[in-house]
Structure formats: structure tokens, C-alpha cells
Design an enzyme around this catalytic site. Structure first.
Site, PDB file in Angstrom:
ATOM      1  N   GLY A 152       0.827  -1.191   0.000  1.00 17.85           N
ATOM      2  CA  GLY A 152       0.000   0.000   0.000  1.00 17.85           C
ATOM      3  C   GLY A 152       0.866   1.247   0.000  1.00 17.85           C
ATOM      4  N   CYS A 153       0.293   2.362  -0.415  1.00 17.08           N
ATOM      5  CA  CYS A 153       1.078   3.597  -0.536  1.00 17.08           C
ATOM      6  C   CYS A 153       1.512   4.132   0.828  1.00 17.08           C
ATOM      7  CB  CYS A 153       0.303   4.640  -1.327  1.00 17.08           C
ATOM      8  SG  CYS A 153      -1.386   4.947  -0.735  1.00 17.08           S
ATOM      9  N   TYR A 154       0.600   4.181   1.781  1.00 16.36           N
ATOM     10  CA  TYR A 154       0.977   4.653   3.115  1.00 16.36           C
ATOM     11  C   TYR A 154       2.014   3.734   3.770  1.00 16.36           C
ATOM     12  CZ  TYR A 154      -2.900   8.099   3.375  1.00 16.36           C
ATOM     13  OH  TYR A 154      -3.759   9.161   3.189  1.00 16.36           O
ATOM     14  N   THR A 156       4.257   1.958   2.355  1.00 14.70           N
ATOM     15  CA  THR A 156       5.541   2.182   1.697  1.00 14.70           C
ATOM     16  C   THR A 156       6.263   3.360   2.328  1.00 14.70           C
ATOM     17  OG1 THR A 156       4.811   1.242  -0.402  1.00 14.70           O
ATOM     18  CG2 THR A 156       6.651   2.795  -0.484  1.00 14.70           C
ATOM     19  N   ALA A 157       5.580   4.481   2.477  1.00 14.10           N
ATOM     20  CA  ALA A 157       6.211   5.668   3.057  1.00 14.10           C
ATOM     21  C   ALA A 157       6.614   5.433   4.508  1.00 14.10           C
ATOM     22  CB  ALA A 157       5.265   6.863   2.952  1.00 14.10           C
TER      23      ALA A 157
END
Length: 347
Positions: A152-154, A156-157
Site C-alpha cells: 500500500g502507498c501509506y 511504503t512511506a
């Protein structure tokens, strides 16, 4: 391996699917004729030209979107699934074991069936190798894989921001993540709360206090590198921009900044897409837009005894499509940086 890799993209009318196609069109294997783009599919948009949805993809503008079903996707060497959660598992079961399937949805990210069922309200379909190559051991699992779950994008960060400190046991296993994101992370479907009049000039937190589905994914990744259970307090915030995530992550620490920076430098020195910013500089989303880069900064709030780690990524590239292409490259034995840039588009 086939001499020419035939690639399909399911969910091509959406933002993630369109971004995968953009990256494939710029891939050297496409320019050299070693990769061709086959079926591009959609659900409600099937039958319409791709150019109606992605006018920037001019080489593919006249392609007609086909229905998303196994018969259309069969026969491709690589299939990217850019579908809502719950739709990938049934399709994957109908495709051959030799087909490389890169799933950008959530269906195969979590290893804990109970966590999946709690957050997604459906039976767990299993887990696949996790497509974040920067995690310890991830590249070995991705090389030669035929099933890959894109993070997921969150997560990853957050994982990139905290990984070195957690892996070196320099922070307590209880972290707080506050991440702001552009609206493209919510997908392309029409929603009242994503209308321009609702979003412009306003910031809004949502799915707070452990309710967001990316919370167990962040905890899973941190636990894997630390060998400890990790608690995560995650607050996502929607901001009036189309792209970008800025994650500010904090955790208790007694380590000095010098030890923390040394851990980050050791972890990320050879990573092609990670830029550890010099002391005194902080990440900004505008610097990574359009790129597969992650810009990271670390600091210590000495009065509070807290590590502050900040990561900026483009949610559609490093947070989704870029990770998918990077993982495809590894699975096919290609240089993992092919078709991906570390250079953002600014202003």
C-alpha cells in the site's frame, strides 16, 4: 522466459492502471521490442477508448478497453492487477502458474488471516511475496517470483521512514504515523467527499484511531524487520493535491542523532531510489512527483526523546505503479531500475 514479454493491465482506466501503462511506455524493454502491451481492461469502462480516460497516453489512445476477465488476460506473460481489494484473488486463480501476476490491490499483502478478515471483512486469500525491494530479504524473494503483492502507498512511506531505526533496535516498538496524501490515493470512482468543492482549500483526517486498513500492514512490515510485535497509531490526512504522500513518523528513542543517521546511511547507501537528505533539509512531495524516489529525513527531538523520521513519495509511483514495475523487473531478472526515474517534476 519468452523473447518478447506480453503484458496486460487490468483496471487500466484507473489512476494506478494508467500509471503502470505510463511507466511501461517509457521502459527500455518496450522501446527495444522486448516488451509489448497486450490487453488493457476495465469494468464499467469496457468498450471505451483508453484515450478517453488517459489522454496523456497517446501511443495507446485508440486502444479499446476490454472486459476484465480471465479469458482476456490469459496468454500474457505478465499481468498487472490494478483492481479494488477483493477482486484479484478470483482472477489470479484462473491464470496459469507461469504467469507473472503483480497485484496492486490489498488481497495478498497481509500474512495474518485474522487481521485481513477484521479490516477487509472477507476470507483471506493468502499472501504473496511483498513488493518492497528495500526491505531485508525482499529482493531474494522477488527474483523469479510469479506472484507479487505490491505494498500500500501509506505503508511504503512509513516503512521506508522507519525501517533502519527499527531494524537496528534504536526505537521503541510503538510508533506514530501521521501521513498526508493527495486525492488520487482514494481512486477514481466518483465520491461526494472527493469533489473539488469539498477538497480544495481543506484538509481532512479520516479512518483514525486504528481504523485505516493500512495500519496492520505497517505493523506487519515493522515487526518483520525488528522481530518484535509493533504497535502502530496511524492517522491519514487528505490534502488538496492530486499526488504525493508525506509521512511523519515518531517513536521513542534514547539513541543520538549520529547513531540514527549512521543506521540510515548503512541501510540506504546503495539503494537506487532512496535519498537520505542532508541534515537540516526536509522532504517535500513536490520533489518526488512522477518519480520512483523516496526522500527521507531523520531528526531527534531531544526534549521529548523522540525520533522524527519523514518520508516523501509519489503515491502513484513508488507507492503503487513504480513499485509494481520495480518488482516486475526483479522477477524477470532485469535491472530493477529500468523504466523508473529518481528525478521528480517540479514545480
Amino acid at each position: 522466459m519468452a523473447d518478447v514479454m506480453r503484458v496486460a493491465v487490468a483496471g487500466a482506466s484507473g489512476y494506478a492502471g494508467g500509471e503502470i501503462l505510463r511507466l511501461l511506455l517509457g521502459h527500455p524493454a518496450y522501446a527495444q521490442g522486448r516488451l509489448t502491451i497486450g490487453a488493457v481492461t476495465a469494468a464499467a469502462s469496457a468498450g471505451s477508448p483508453l484515450g478517453e480516460h488517459h489522454p496523456h497516453l497517446t501511443p495507446l489512445a485508440q486502444r479499446v478497453l476490454e472486459p476484465t476477465d480471465a479469458a482476456v488476460l490469459a496468454g500474457h506473460d505478465v499481468v498487472f492487477l490494478a483492481l479494488p481489494h477483493g477482486h484479484s484473488a478470483a482472477l489470479a486463480d484462473q491464470l496459469g502458474a507461469d504467469t507473472l501476476i503483480v497485484d496492486c490491490g490489498a488481497d495478498f499483502r497481509l500474512t495474518d488471516a485474522a487481521a485481513w478478515e477484521r479490516f477487509y471483512g472477507a476470507p483471506h486469500a493468502g499472501s504473496w511475496p511483498y513488493g518492497l525491494p528495500e526491505l531485508p530479504g525482499a529482493r531474494e524473494r522477488l527474483r523469479g517470483a510469479r506472484r507479487i503483492a505490491v505494498p500500500g502507498c501509506y505503508p511504503t512511506a512509513a516503512l521506508l521512514a522507519l525501517l533502519p531505526a527499527m531494524a537496528e533496535d534504536l526505537i521503541e516498538p510503538a510508533v506514530t504515523v501521521v501521513a498526508v496524501s493527495g486525492t488520487s490515493g482514494a481512486g477514481r470512482a466518483a465520491k461526494t467527499d472527493l469533489l473539488g468543492s469539498e477538497v480544495i482549500g481543506s484538509a481532512r483526517a479520516y479512518n483514525i484511531a486504528g481504523a485505516h486498513r493500512h495500519t496492520p500492514e505497517i505493523a506487519q512490515g515493522l515487526a518483520a524487520v525488528s522481530g518484535r510485535d509493533v504497535t502502530v497509531s496511524f492517522t491519514p490526512v487528505l490534502i488538496p493535491t492530486s499526488r504525493g504522500i508525506l509521512a511523519t513518523c515518531t517513536a521513542r528513542t534514547t539513541a543520538p542523532l549520529s547513531a540514527l543517521r549512521a543506521a540510515y546511511e548503512k541501510t540506504y547507501d546503495a539503494e537506487p531510489f532512496i535519498y537520505l537528505m542532508p541534515e537540516g533539509q526536509l522532504p517535500r512531495t513536490g520533489a518526488v512527483i512522477g518519480s520512483n524516489a523516496a526522500h527521507i529525513a531523520v531528526a531527534v527531538d531531544e526534549a521529548a526523546g523522540v525520533l522524527v523520521a519523514i518520508a516523501a513519495i509519489d503515491n502513484l509511483v513508488k507507492g503503487t505503479a513504480g513499485a509494481a514495475v520495480q518488482s516486475m523487473n526483479l522477477a524477470l531478472g532485469w535491472p530493477e531500475t529500468q523504466g523508473l526515474s529518481v528525478i521528480g517534476v517540479a514545480p
